[in-house]
Scaffold this motif. Sequence first.
Motif, PDB file in Angstrom:
ATOM      1  N   ASN A 189     -27.900   3.648  49.880  1.00 28.45           N
ATOM      2  CA  ASN A 189     -27.363   3.242  51.181  1.00 28.45           C
ATOM      3  C   ASN A 189     -26.647   4.396  51.876  1.00 28.45           C
ATOM      4  O   ASN A 189     -26.728   4.545  53.097  1.00 28.45           O
ATOM      5  CB  ASN A 189     -26.406   2.052  51.016  1.00 28.45           C
ATOM      6  N   VAL A 218     -29.363   6.618  53.366  1.00 32.62           N
ATOM      7  CA  VAL A 218     -29.948   6.005  54.568  1.00 32.62           C
ATOM      8  C   VAL A 218     -28.972   6.069  55.729  1.00 32.62           C
ATOM      9  O   VAL A 218     -29.357   6.347  56.877  1.00 32.62           O
ATOM     10  CB  VAL A 218     -30.365   4.554  54.271  1.00 32.62           C
ATOM     11  N   ALA A 219     -27.691   5.835  55.448  1.00 32.07           N
ATOM     12  CA  ALA A 219     -26.688   5.876  56.513  1.00 32.07           C
ATOM     13  C   ALA A 219     -26.545   7.276  57.092  1.00 32.07           C
ATOM     14  O   ALA A 219     -26.421   7.454  58.305  1.00 32.07           O
ATOM     15  CB  ALA A 219     -25.338   5.382  55.990  1.00 32.07           C
ATOM     16  N   ALA A 259     -28.873   9.541  57.138  1.00 34.35           N
ATOM     17  CA  ALA A 259     -30.084   9.797  57.921  1.00 34.35           C
ATOM     18  C   ALA A 259     -30.026   9.111  59.272  1.00 34.35           C
ATOM     19  O   ALA A 259     -30.534   9.632  60.274  1.00 34.35           O
ATOM     20  CB  ALA A 259     -31.316   9.332  57.141  1.00 34.35           C
ATOM     21  N   SER A 260     -29.375   7.952  59.334  1.00 34.72           N
ATOM     22  CA  SER A 260     -29.274   7.230  60.603  1.00 34.72           C
ATOM     23  C   SER A 260     -28.372   7.950  61.600  1.00 34.72           C
ATOM     24  O   SER A 260     -28.397   7.642  62.794  1.00 34.72           O
ATOM     25  CB  SER A 260     -28.738   5.809  60.360  1.00 34.72           C
ATOM     26  N   LYS A 261     -27.598   8.926  61.115  1.00 33.21           N
ATOM     27  CA  LYS A 261     -26.749   9.730  62.002  1.00 33.21           C
ATOM     28  C   LYS A 261     -27.503  10.952  62.532  1.00 33.21           C
ATOM     29  O   LYS A 261     -26.917  11.818  63.167  1.00 33.21           O
ATOM     30  CB  LYS A 261     -25.497  10.197  61.257  1.00 33.21           C
ATOM     31  N   GLY A 262     -28.806  11.022  62.245  1.00 32.40           N
ATOM     32  CA  GLY A 262     -29.595  12.159  62.705  1.00 32.40           C
ATOM     33  C   GLY A 262     -29.536  13.360  61.786  1.00 32.40           C
ATOM     34  O   GLY A 262     -29.933  14.456  62.173  1.00 32.40           O
ATOM     35  N   SER A 307     -38.865   5.167  55.056  1.00 38.68           N
ATOM     36  CA  SER A 307     -38.969   4.824  56.479  1.00 38.68           C
ATOM     37  C   SER A 307     -37.729   5.221  57.267  1.00 38.68           C
ATOM     38  O   SER A 307     -37.785   5.400  58.486  1.00 38.68           O
ATOM     39  CB  SER A 307     -39.217   3.316  56.636  1.00 38.68           C
ATOM     40  N   SER A 308     -36.591   5.409  56.586  1.00 44.11           N
ATOM     41  CA  SER A 308     -35.349   5.825  57.240  1.00 44.11           C
ATOM     42  C   SER A 308     -35.353   7.303  57.590  1.00 44.11           C
ATOM     43  O   SER A 308     -34.483   7.777  58.328  1.00 44.11           O
ATOM     44  CB  SER A 308     -34.157   5.528  56.337  1.00 44.11           C
ATOM     45  N   THR A 323     -25.206  -5.067  55.036  1.00 44.37           N
ATOM     46  CA  THR A 323     -25.743  -4.046  55.937  1.00 44.37           C
ATOM     47  C   THR A 323     -25.273  -2.688  55.433  1.00 44.37           C
ATOM     48  O   THR A 323     -24.532  -2.596  54.451  1.00 44.37           O
ATOM     49  CB  THR A 323     -25.235  -4.230  57.385  1.00 44.37           C
ATOM     50  N   GLN A 365     -21.549   3.847  56.824  1.00 46.85           N
ATOM     51  CA  GLN A 365     -21.187   4.685  57.959  1.00 46.85           C
ATOM     52  C   GLN A 365     -19.725   5.089  57.835  1.00 46.85           C
ATOM     53  O   GLN A 365     -19.342   6.224  58.116  1.00 46.85           O
ATOM     54  CB  GLN A 365     -21.395   3.916  59.282  1.00 46.85           C
TER      55      GLN A 365
END
Length: 380
Positions: free
Chosen positions: A161, A164-165, A167-170, A219-220, A347, A352
């Motif tokens: 997690n 993935v988190a 990666a979600s920050k770019g 996929s992330s 989630t 984050q």
Amino acid sequence: MSPLSIDLEFVDTDAQVAEASRAALAESGIALSARSVSLDGLLARPPGSCPHAVVLDVSVCAGEPALAVRQILTHCPEAVIIVTGAGAPASAISRAVSAGARGFLLKPYQPGDLVATVRDAYESARALGRARPAHTTARRGKLIPVYSPKGGVGCTTIATNLAVALASKGLTVALVDLDLQFGDVGSVLDLKSANSIADLLAQPDITQDLVNDTFVKHSSGVRVLLAPENLAVVETIDPADAVALLKKLTALFDYVVCDLWSSLEELSTQTMRAADQVVLVTTPELPALRNLQRVVTATRDDLHLDDKALFVGNRMPGKGSLTPEQILSAFGEVRSAFQFLINSWSTIVEMQSIYKRLRALDAVLHDEPLGPLELANAST
């Protein structure tokens, strides 16, 4: 003086010799990939992973270091060798220098003397074109292992997690499953791959193309290196080689997140020693807390987890568990580092917040000003 940006390894029967000089070496840009290695271990390395410099103690050479110097230079022709020892005959040292050693230090020596000797020897060899070039690519990524001495507390869930988190920050993120025997990162992320860390250890250069071919992409956007399918392969993986690979990956990724297994064995300790930050996981039960405190205490002089760890309490609160106040009281000197208590994993929002706290911890470690988000999270 400018940092050297080179790697060094000790071939010494006394592992504490390397640790005594680690800080002074690091200040000069000289990185240690392990506390010490055996001569056979060094000679078994893939040639492309040889260190820039080797500190060879006469105690591992049966009193005749010249043979060992020749063996090392045959395998690692660009290695700069410094011979050390206590009471070694002058004739033996002379033969070692004739065989190719570039310096000698009489034990016991001060860390500053070692740094000066390594620097002089390396720069002299480089001027003659006989030394490996120093690292030219500045390390830009962070190495963050996730560890707990107790299995089943959620390390794999937190590691995946967190990756993935991030990666979600770019950010570019590699996730490496270092629970080599029974890693579950692939199961958690529903990924399969025929490749593992063993496929990369023999590669002299780790390029982005090689990473793209070897890592499986989630996929992330996270690039994932799974544990080996074949358990027989695990026995062939040298911890020092694995850590050297992780360091190379930090030149290609913003973050390299590692899921460690619960045993405090050599791969786990070397990874945490090399890490920029360590996420230590516990649950609010007394056995998990006690084991984690034992690890922090036992490795304090080696891993310095008090200074670079982010303590994460998972599954809080739990039925019959200790309260946060009791936990903080039990941890005593690491109370200020116990920064995050996780209530839910529905989630990745919680991760984050861990990312923000990692940024805050990094800023504190490097005496940098905190941004508004980090400042807010550091104070909660």
